[in-house]
Design an enzyme around this catalytic site. Structure first.
Site, PDB file in Angstrom:
ATOM      1  N   LYS A  23      -7.592  -3.374   3.890  1.00  0.00           N
ATOM      2  CA  LYS A  23      -6.156  -2.838   4.051  1.00  0.00           C
ATOM      3  C   LYS A  23      -5.891  -3.195   5.420  1.00  0.00           C
ATOM      4  O   LYS A  23      -6.638  -3.496   6.395  1.00  0.00           O
ATOM      5  CB  LYS A  23      -6.480  -1.482   3.828  1.00  0.00           C
ATOM      6  CG  LYS A  23      -7.476  -0.717   4.693  1.00  0.00           C
ATOM      7  CD  LYS A  23      -7.443   0.744   4.358  1.00  0.00           C
ATOM      8  CE  LYS A  23      -8.421   1.522   5.088  1.00  0.00           C
ATOM      9  NZ  LYS A  23      -8.464   3.048   4.783  1.00  0.00           N
ATOM     10  N   ARG A  28      -8.185  11.009  -6.810  1.00  0.00           N
ATOM     11  CA  ARG A  28      -9.048  10.196  -5.773  1.00  0.00           C
ATOM     12  C   ARG A  28     -10.747  10.783  -5.908  1.00  0.00           C
ATOM     13  O   ARG A  28     -11.593  10.315  -5.705  1.00  0.00           O
ATOM     14  CB  ARG A  28      -8.647  10.076  -4.485  1.00  0.00           C
ATOM     15  CG  ARG A  28      -9.622   9.375  -3.561  1.00  0.00           C
ATOM     16  CD  ARG A  28      -9.178   9.229  -2.073  1.00  0.00           C
ATOM     17  NE  ARG A  28     -10.061   8.783  -1.194  1.00  0.00           N
ATOM     18  CZ  ARG A  28     -10.016   7.593  -0.738  1.00  0.00           C
ATOM     19  NH1 ARG A  28      -8.871   6.887  -0.834  1.00  0.00           N
ATOM     20  NH2 ARG A  28     -11.025   7.162  -0.042  1.00  0.00           N
ATOM     21  N   PHE A  77      -2.106  -0.727  -9.801  1.00  0.00           N
ATOM     22  CA  PHE A  77      -2.539  -1.911  -9.343  1.00  0.00           C
ATOM     23  C   PHE A  77      -3.942  -2.437  -9.800  1.00  0.00           C
ATOM     24  O   PHE A  77      -4.248  -3.418  -9.465  1.00  0.00           O
ATOM     25  CB  PHE A  77      -2.816  -1.642  -7.703  1.00  0.00           C
ATOM     26  CG  PHE A  77      -3.627  -0.332  -7.538  1.00  0.00           C
ATOM     27  CD1 PHE A  77      -4.928  -0.246  -7.565  1.00  0.00           C
ATOM     28  CD2 PHE A  77      -2.990   1.000  -6.787  1.00  0.00           C
ATOM     29  CE1 PHE A  77      -5.585   0.825  -7.220  1.00  0.00           C
ATOM     30  CE2 PHE A  77      -3.836   2.025  -6.606  1.00  0.00           C
ATOM     31  CZ  PHE A  77      -5.159   1.929  -6.572  1.00  0.00           C
ATOM     32  N   LYS A 136       0.841  -1.148   0.015  1.00  0.00           N
ATOM     33  CA  LYS A 136       0.088  -0.117   0.065  1.00  0.00           C
ATOM     34  C   LYS A 136       0.828   1.358   0.018  1.00  0.00           C
ATOM     35  O   LYS A 136       1.478   1.567   0.863  1.00  0.00           O
ATOM     36  CB  LYS A 136      -0.912   0.128   1.238  1.00  0.00           C
ATOM     37  CG  LYS A 136      -1.834   1.149   1.119  1.00  0.00           C
ATOM     38  CD  LYS A 136      -2.819   0.930   2.455  1.00  0.00           C
ATOM     39  CE  LYS A 136      -4.070   1.905   2.190  1.00  0.00           C
ATOM     40  NZ  LYS A 136      -3.703   3.146   2.035  1.00  0.00           N
TER      41      LYS A 136
END
Length: 591
Positions: A423, A272, A342, A252
């Site tokens: 996560k 984002r 990713f 991450k």
């Protein structure tokens, strides 16, 4: 629809504290829209001219608007500024000035929504010599031809001060109600919004073809997809169990989340928050143009500042310096970016969202070969808790945030937080180790040593997506530097409101309410149950109601505000409840 009709609806919205009533009002308003008009209604209600990814700004400052008001009302500068100071809002001030003005209306024309929207679009996009004077004249004409209520909203709209409390989820629910007389069909629209990020487009599709037409929406280039989000779990064993015993574990990275759209040589990047960031990262754009062989592709990754000599990623404090409009070429030499890709969502005309993660990963790796600037994220595939933990520890030791585990069979779930991605930043060791992103909904006067700064602390909330409400979780009074307090005082003064905003659920009253706009990152020792806060509030076995609160919260990070997150990107109530549950498990295991 006449702009007067829209203004009357805005008056109703501004006077209600009920979200259910807001949905009813919006649904009624949308039903009156003509084809080609509902998108304008939606953008205007959210204080925009277009979706965020288009990036059109009004370019109207208070001073420009004040000059337009002077021309339209006949009052001088001192009189306009005096009324503005008295009301604290330029729209409210204009309403009063129009009521008392002795000037006759400059026109008998009754403006409709498209007239006002078209004028505002021209005002926003005009540039060059004399553009300021043209903007003032056009605004003055609109104001002078309006009645007091219309004038109020003509002023509020380009100043981004409507503050009606209408969020994305509320608009989607209203569109569902408009089309089917049922709020529950909103879930159909959720998917459509998640793949196009344009509420106005969805409104037009629903108005013309009904809610079923929205099901046929496809992923398109240069319409950013709302990013998939990860849930949280504290241990490798729990994550592996949740994912059926085996998963991918990716490093991450702490940088700029970056969604790349490429069609031939045309490349655009989105953040984002789905704002276009192409001009800020020309080095990434060039790498995509030079090395990505796919003609049409959408993929995403994390862009980080990179030390080419040591081949090390730099901390976020370094990366953040690349977020600028000027001096970009100099910063490229000093802080080149590397993009760790990713996921891939679209390739050569094919929507990949419903392909399994492992298939998408294979396609991603083939698509980005041959670049020194773009690499696939580092990962392992494992069914071993020991190997998982070792990979996690090595990632943290190398200065990374932690890991994201991914279900090998999972689809790309746009705009949602699911356990297909989990996560883990670090294990729980007696305290709440992860941070929370909270929305500021109020602030307090400074006392004692802070009296001079007039800033004493914040009232903060999490976001409950199911309710489309902001629920309080803490008062925040520690962790601030003096510079941060000054910055917060300056920012929050501009968004003060007289009463609790419509989408805020709070039992606590701060000294000043503010419109939910800014997000801060907070760390705390633990999550506790609280009778005073509304986060996850529910009935307890003893008949009382309680929510969740933070124990010993403090602001973290050099920047006071999380500029990369909108209020709806804040920590969700469901995350807090899950974190509290995990915290209890750790506490019991330590006894």
């Amino acid at each position: 629809m006449l702009f007067k009709t829209l203004s009357d609806y805005y008056e109703k919205l501004s006077k209600t504290q009920s979200r259910i009533e807001m949905v009813n009002i919006l649904s009624e308003m949308f039903k009156q829209a003509a084809k080609g008009e509902i998108s304008k209604l939606i953008y205007m209600t959210q204080g925009q001219l277009a979706p965020n990814f288009i990036g059109i700004e009004f370019g109207v400052a208070d001073k420009i608007m004040e000059e337009a008001i002077m021309i339209a009302t006949g009052y001088n500068k001192e009189e306009v500024e005096s009324e503005y100071h008295k009301q604290g809002d330029l729209g409210e001030a204009t309403e009063n000035l129009i009521k008392s003005s002795k000037l006759a209306r400059m026109s008998s024309k009754k403006y409709d929504v498209s007239d006002v929207y078209g004028s505002m679009y021209k005002i926003a996009t005009i540039s060059g010599k004399g553009s300021k004077e043209i903007k003032i004249r056009m605004l003055a004409e609109l104001i002078a031809a309006s009645d007091p209520i219309e004038a109020k909203y003509i002023v509020k709209y380009p100043l981004n001060s409507l503050r009606l409390g209408v969020g994305d989820e509320t608009i989607l629910e209203a569109l569902s109600l408009m089309s089917t007389s049922e709020r529950s069909n909103k879930s159909i629209l959720d998917r459509s919004y998640n793949i196009c990020s344009d509420l106005g487009e969805i409104g037009e599709i629903v108005l013309e073809g009904g809610i079923e037409a929205a099901k046929n929406m496809k992923v398109s280039l240069f319409k950013p997809i709302r990013p998939a989000l990860a849930e949280r779990l504290p241990t490798a064993s729990e994550i592996l169990n949740k994912m059926g015993g085996k998963c991918a574990v990716e490093q991450k990275y702490d940088g700029f989340r970056c969604q790349v759209h490429k069609d031939g040589n045309k490349v655009k990047l989105y953040s984002r928050r789905l704002e276009e960031t192409t001009s800020m990262m020309p080095d990434i754009v060039k790498a995509v143009q030079d090395s990505i062989k796919a003609e049409k592709v959408i993929f995403e990754g994390e862009a980080l500042a990179y030390n080419e000599s040591t081949e090390e990623f730099l901390p976020f404090q370094e990366t953040i310096q690349r977020k600028r409009k000027y001096g970009i070429n100099e910063k490229i030499k000093e802080l080149p970016l590397h993009l760790m890709a990713f996921d891939i969502m679209y390739l050569e005309g094919e929507d990949l969202l419903n392909k399994p993660y492992e298939t998408r990963r294979e396609l991603l790796e083939k698509a980005i070969t041959g670049s020194d600037v773009i690499s696939p994220s580092t990962r392992i595939i494992t069914d071993s808790p020991k190997e998982f933990e070792e990979f996690f520890e090595n990632s943290v030791e190398n200065g990374l945030e932690g890991i994201v585990a991914k279900d090998l069979r999972s689809h790309y779930i746009a705009g949602a937080r699911k356990f297909s991605w989990i996560k883990m930043k670090r294990s729980y060791r007696g305290e709440l180790s992860d941070t929370l992103d909270l929305v500021i909904i109020g602030y307090y006067r400074g006392k004692g040593s802070r009296a001079e700064l007039q800033f004493g602390g914040l009232l903060c909330a999490v976001y409950n997506k199911k309710r489309d409400m902001f629920e309080t979780i803490t008062k925040l009074g520690t962790g601030f530097t003096e510079d941060q307090m000054r910055k917060l005082q300056e920012l929050l003064t501009k968004i003060k409101v007289d009463s609790k905003p419509a989408r805020v659920d709070s039992l606590i009253e701060p000294d000043f309410w503010v419109y939910p706009k800014y997000v801060v990152t907070v760390k705390a020792d633990e999550i506790t149950e609280s009778p005073m806060h509304t986060c996850g509030r529910s009935m307890q076995p003893d008949g009382t109601e309680a929510g969740y609160a933070l124990r010993f919260p403090r602001l973290v990070g050099e920047e006071a505000i999380r500029a990369d997150k909108s209020p709806e990107d804040a920590t969700d109530t469901s995350e807090v409840i899950e974190m509290f549950s995990q915290q209890k498990k750790v506490s019991l295991s330590n006894k």
